[in-house]
Design a protein around this motif. Structure first.
Motif, mmCIF file in Angstrom:
data_model
loop_
_atom_site.group_PDB
_atom_site.id
_atom_site.type_symbol
_atom_site.label_atom_id
_atom_site.label_comp_id
_atom_site.label_asym_id
_atom_site.label_seq_id
_atom_site.Cartn_x
_atom_site.Cartn_y
_atom_site.Cartn_z
ATOM 1 N N VAL A 9 0.842 -1.205 0.000
ATOM 2 C CA VAL A 9 0.000 0.000 0.000
ATOM 3 C C VAL A 9 0.870 1.246 0.000
ATOM 4 C CG1 VAL A 9 -1.675 1.324 1.366
ATOM 5 C CG2 VAL A 9 -1.953 -1.152 1.094
ATOM 6 N N TRP A 10 1.895 1.263 0.845
ATOM 7 C CA TRP A 10 2.820 2.394 0.959
ATOM 8 C C TRP A 10 3.512 2.645 -0.382
ATOM 9 C CZ3 TRP A 10 4.064 6.618 3.271
ATOM 10 C CH2 TRP A 10 5.371 7.064 3.429
ATOM 11 N N GLY A 45 1.082 3.995 -2.991
ATOM 12 C CA GLY A 45 0.768 5.392 -2.680
ATOM 13 C C GLY A 45 1.890 6.335 -3.075
#
Length: 174
Positions: free
Chosen positions: A108-109, A112
């Protein structure tokens, strides 16, 4: 509670250092790892101490959990040492679950960061190159030392993902 509180503080410091300098310093990780082992060794069980073997087993699981990513040059040594430190605090079984959370948080990081930096096309191009290399000659799908690597989609302070995954685990389980 002392052990978990200390781990939380260390994770926040490590994540901050990684954001600021893209490094997790040994001066933080090594003494903290020794502290995790000592706490489990010296504290009675009712205060959270679960023994030296528990702590050392967690350290080893933490050390090897993401080692393949380090060997592929996708992750830094500081990230691996941070995982070992966490293992010394939480033990082997918890470390296995934390690794799953860390990988999810990292995905996810990374996505993003790639979207914010406008590097999605670079990421997709790199994936295409890797897939083409694999399907062209599956036995030779890795880069050799002399191979020119494609431009990276960007650097990522993975200590943030490690801290996030560990924090999620601790919140859900303590």
């Amino acid at each position: 509670m002392l052990i978990i509180g200390m781990l939380l503080i260390l994770l926040l410091i490590a994540a901050w250092q990684d954001i600021r300098y893209y490094r997790i310093p040994n001066i933080l990780v090594f003494p903290a790892t020794v502290t995790g082992v000592l706490l489990h060794t010296l504290l009675p069980q009712d205060m959270g101490g679960l023994g030296i073997l528990f702590s050392l087993a967690g350290l080893v699981v933490g050390l090897v959990a993401l080692l393949p990513f380090y060997l592929l040059r996708a992750m830094g040594a500081g990230d691996i040492k941070l995982m070992a430190m966490i293992g010394a605090f939480v033990g082997p079984a918890s470390m296995l679950v934390i690794t799953v959370y860390v990988l999810l948080a990292g995905g996810v990081w990374a996505l993003g960061i790639i979207l914010v930096r406008g590097r999605l096309s670079r990421l997709l191009e790199n994936l295409k190159i890797m897939l083409l290399m694999h399907f062209a000659d599956p036995s030779n799908a890795s880069f050799s030392a002399s191979t020119t690597l494609p431009e990276s989609a960007g650097k990522l302070p993975y200590g943030v993902a490690i801290a996030t995954g560990t924090l999620v685990y601790l919140v859900l389980n303590h």
